[in-house]
Design a protein around this motif. Structure first.
Motif, short mmCIF file in Angstrom:
data_model
loop_
_atom_site.label_atom_id
_atom_site.label_comp_id
_atom_site.label_asym_id
_atom_site.label_seq_id
_atom_site.Cartn_x
_atom_site.Cartn_y
_atom_site.Cartn_z
N GLU A 1 0.85 -1.18 0.00
CA GLU A 1 0.00 0.00 0.00
C GLU A 1 0.90 1.24 0.00
O GLU A 1 2.07 1.17 0.36
CB GLU A 1 -0.90 0.01 1.23
N THR A 2 0.34 2.37 -0.40
CA THR A 2 1.10 3.62 -0.40
C THR A 2 0.47 4.62 0.55
O THR A 2 -0.72 4.51 0.89
CB THR A 2 1.18 4.25 -1.80
N GLU A 3 1.26 5.59 0.96
CA GLU A 3 0.76 6.61 1.87
C GLU A 3 -0.02 7.70 1.13
O GLU A 3 -0.65 8.54 1.76
CB GLU A 3 1.94 7.27 2.59
N PHE A 4 0.00 7.66 -0.21
CA PHE A 4 -0.59 8.74 -0.99
C PHE A 4 -2.06 8.53 -1.30
O PHE A 4 -2.83 9.48 -1.37
CB PHE A 4 0.19 8.90 -2.31
N SER A 5 -2.47 7.27 -1.51
CA SER A 5 -3.86 7.00 -1.87
C SER A 5 -4.19 5.56 -1.50
O SER A 5 -3.41 4.65 -1.77
CB SER A 5 -4.08 7.21 -3.38
N PRO A 6 -5.37 5.33 -0.89
CA PRO A 6 -5.77 3.96 -0.55
C PRO A 6 -6.04 3.12 -1.80
O PRO A 6 -6.06 1.89 -1.71
CB PRO A 6 -7.03 4.16 0.28
N ASN A 7 -6.24 3.78 -2.94
CA ASN A 7 -6.52 3.05 -4.19
C ASN A 7 -5.26 2.65 -4.95
O ASN A 7 -5.34 1.90 -5.91
CB ASN A 7 -7.40 3.91 -5.11
#
Length: 239
Positions: free
Chosen positions: A122-128
């Motif tokens: 996962e990324t910290e920028f977007s849950p998608n």
């Protein structure tokens, strides 16, 4: 010592922000151009026919990794469940952009050491937006990309995500991009304006055509806009 570490961390964050401009500066001219590219990609093929997109270039240093990362971010911001895969198992960069470790990734999956679920982050920028780094550099990237395991991997991620974006090596450097382009639904060709030689761009396109890839179009990176574009952006920035 503490001050040096703090400054180093600040520099790293600033560098990441520059690469992910659609996140750091969503109202900038560059971000607006990325949105235009997203719209053009959406209109390039019928709805539902585009699940996997490859971004590549003729030669190194043309900006294909930056373009692919920003486009993955934009599609995720648009509400789609997106996976960005670093398909460059020779000189990977995606883990730098998203500040992730690269101890496990695509190469581990293709050598059956790991499953996709264990290496997708996962990324910290977007849950998608999810990311798969390249993993350790293998001795045989082209063979792995052309393997049956890669075919199975493509089927799996296409069933799990609405859109998968591959950051591939340059076309003229190695055969990896041609192999990946043949497996993806569409290919976007990144050209560094003023730097890419016309002959190299034509040769790269010929190689992509030979691989039976579906070229969606080309991105002119570092293209200088006219003054009217700057005026329009300034006029509309407050709305």
């Amino acid at each position: 010592m503490a001050i040096r570490k703090k400054n180093r961390k600040k520099q790293q964050l600033e560098q990441r922000a520059r690469k992910l401009v659609v996140h750091a500066s969503p109202k900038s001219i560059v971000s607006e151009q990325f949105r235009t590219l997203r719209t053009n990609i959406n209109f390039s093929v019928p709805a539902g026919d585009l699940k996997t997109i490859l971004f590549t270039s003729a030669s190194p240093g043309e900006g294909k990794s930056t373009v692919s990362a920003n486009m993955a971010m934009l599609f995720a911001q648009d509400g789609q469940k997106v996976l960005l895969v670093d398909g460059d198992m020779r000189k990977p960069t995606v883990h730098y952009t998203f500040h992730l470790s690269n101890t496990q990734g695509l190469s581990n999956v293709l050598t059956r050491q790991e499953t996709p679920e264990t290496v997708i982050r996962e990324t910290e920028f977007s849950p998608n937006l999810h990311v798969m780094t390249s993993g350790p550099i293998p001795p045989n990237p082209a063979e792995l990309l052309g393997s049956e395991t890669m075919h199975q991997f493509m089927d799996y991620i296409s069933s799990q995500y609405e859109l998968v974006i591959f950051d591939a090596p340059p076309v003229l450097s190695v055969t990896d991009a041609q192999i990946l382009a043949n497996k993806c639904d569409g290919t976007v060709f990144v050209i560094n304006t003023g730097e890419t030689e016309k002959d190299n761009a034509n040769k790269a396109k010929e190689l992509l055509d030979a691989s039976k890839s579906r070229i969606l179009g080309a991105v002119l990176n570092n293209f200088k806009l006219g003054k009217d574009h700057y005026y329009y952006h300034y006029y509309g920035s407050g709305e």
